[in-house]
Scaffold this motif. Sequence first.
Motif, PDB file in Angstrom:
ATOM      1  N   ARG A 382       0.844  -1.213   0.000  1.00  0.00           N
ATOM      2  CA  ARG A 382       0.000   0.000   0.000  1.00  0.00           C
ATOM      3  C   ARG A 382       0.873   1.255   0.000  1.00  0.00           C
ATOM      4  O   ARG A 382       0.552   2.247  -0.642  1.00  0.00           O
ATOM      5  CB  ARG A 382      -0.935   0.006   1.220  1.00  0.00           C
ATOM      6  CG  ARG A 382      -2.222  -0.772   0.984  1.00  0.00           C
ATOM      7  CD  ARG A 382      -3.232  -0.513   2.093  1.00  0.00           C
ATOM      8  NE  ARG A 382      -2.852  -1.151   3.342  1.00  0.00           N
ATOM      9  CZ  ARG A 382      -3.080  -2.447   3.636  1.00  0.00           C
ATOM     10  NH1 ARG A 382      -3.701  -3.216   2.774  1.00  0.00           N
ATOM     11  NH2 ARG A 382      -2.693  -2.945   4.789  1.00  0.00           N
ATOM     12  N   HIS A 383       1.976   1.203   0.739  1.00  0.00           N
ATOM     13  CA  HIS A 383       2.875   2.364   0.772  1.00  0.00           C
ATOM     14  C   HIS A 383       3.422   2.648  -0.635  1.00  0.00           C
ATOM     15  O   HIS A 383       3.439   3.806  -1.083  1.00  0.00           O
ATOM     16  CB  HIS A 383       4.018   2.110   1.760  1.00  0.00           C
ATOM     17  CG  HIS A 383       5.087   3.155   1.711  1.00  0.00           C
ATOM     18  ND1 HIS A 383       4.872   4.476   2.066  1.00  0.00           N
ATOM     19  CD2 HIS A 383       6.386   3.096   1.297  1.00  0.00           C
ATOM     20  CE1 HIS A 383       5.980   5.173   1.899  1.00  0.00           C
ATOM     21  NE2 HIS A 383       6.916   4.359   1.420  1.00  0.00           N
ATOM     22  N   ARG A 386       0.661   4.088  -2.715  1.00  0.00           N
ATOM     23  CA  ARG A 386       0.323   5.446  -2.314  1.00  0.00           C
ATOM     24  C   ARG A 386       1.344   6.443  -2.883  1.00  0.00           C
ATOM     25  O   ARG A 386       0.975   7.497  -3.395  1.00  0.00           O
ATOM     26  CB  ARG A 386       0.306   5.510  -0.782  1.00  0.00           C
ATOM     27  CG  ARG A 386      -0.226   6.784  -0.251  1.00  0.00           C
ATOM     28  CD  ARG A 386      -0.094   6.911   1.257  1.00  0.00           C
ATOM     29  NE  ARG A 386      -0.361   8.294   1.592  1.00  0.00           N
ATOM     30  CZ  ARG A 386       0.530   9.267   1.440  1.00  0.00           C
ATOM     31  NH1 ARG A 386       1.745   9.014   1.012  1.00  0.00           N
ATOM     32  NH2 ARG A 386       0.188  10.518   1.723  1.00  0.00           N
TER      33      ARG A 386
END
Length: 485
Positions: A382-383, A386
């Motif tokens: 997810r990082h 993002r």
Amino acid sequence: MLSPMTRPDEPAMRVRPPDASFSPDAFRRAGHALVDRLADHLERARRRELPALPRVDTDAERARWRLSAAPRGLDALPALIDEVVLRSNHLHHPGYVGHQVSAPHPIAALGELVAGFLNNGMAVYEMGPAATAIERELVAWFARELGLPADADGVFTSGGSIGNLTALLAMRELRAGDSAWEHGTRGKPQLCVLVSEQAHYSIARATRILGWGRDGALGVAVDAQYRMRVDALEERLARAREDGFQVLGVVGSACTTATGAFDPLERVADVCAREGLWLHVDGAHGSPAALSPKYRALVAGIERADSVVADAHKMLLVPALSTAVLFRRGRDSWATFAQEATYLFSGNSWDHAQRTLECTKRMLALPLYLLLECVGRDELARHVERCFDLARTFAAQLRAADDFELAVEPQANIVCFRHTPRGAEDLDGLQARLRERVLARERFYLVQTRLDGALWLRTTLINPFTTEADLAELLDALRAAARAT
Ligand SMILES: Cc1ncc(COP(=O)(O)O)c(C=O)c1O
């Protein structure tokens, strides 16, 4: 036999134990205070209550850190730590959009503390059993995530530069004929690799270290998105061979440093397969794209590489340094170094120093291991997503503004752009001045790069606390700086 200096009637000399500063109690107290302070720092940094990068004169800074004439005692520790923290570059500050270094996750930073305290050197297995086993586990993890075969193997190094050198040394040993490790390269044709003109300098540095001089890394032209051009690769290969070079391999960038461009690895791998060339992928920055279903296609073909470098201290929220060097055929990871050292190596295949430049090294995989165990791989994915998403949002902001120019659509999380206010002359000089002014206000840290001869502002969106609103504010800060000129 007694030494001539010792008399039999002398009392046995007593070895003094370390002083109280080495005691568990002192450690407990100092450690609690330290973690409290760093937690406060995280809070203040993410709320922008600190400068992104304090602007201080180098000489004054040097003078500030002059050693004291006498130790100041443990009571001085909190103030010392505060001072270090305050006068550093704050990577958790939302205005930190500078170089490709992670804003470390606190769990990973604690892993680094554990590594520092246990200090298990890891040259050989018995110097660090847990750390070595953890490293083996994470080599396998990286290989799986990148789609390399089950037989893949490798080692961790202190950074991508050493990682690239390690892989290229193995390539030379396996592809240059008669062992260069044993006999050197005298009498061999000029050896070289082909690499995008936009590749990180550590590739050209590695080939120079290998003794191939300035022609050891032959540049291949890039397209308008700064990706290696496959037609140019084929043309450069043919020309190098005509000129008598022995081309050992191709280095693909995933991604490049200046603009975050991903070379077309699938097509580069086709050329390598057809021409019998080693494919090394420098995935120091961008290989974690493989974790994200959304961005995985950017590294398609990485699974065909003979060797890959992947840094955890860039996109994976881990403190520097932590790099995996992976070889698709596990046995190749033994090719780099083949040295006898009977005082150290026992023939145990878990003795990592036989595979890396480093002898003693830190417990390099521990911080990432703790992060994966406690927080999980999906949070890292997810990082990455993002950060890559934010780069696209920022590019959209820049496109929508008529006083900014985007250098190229971002592929990763690196965005290059410049301010082009109406009537501005000397755009290069202007960018440099604006950067200085914005840095002086201490709310942002951004960097710069040259592309096709022109100077561009450069941001890496790698910090989990930077938002779209921060980037809008950055553009306003640049506008304000331009108005003030
Ligand atoms: C593409 C690429 N390769 C290699 C490196 C070198 O990695 P390290 O700084 O870990 O030595 C970098 C650093 O920015 C990079 O961007």
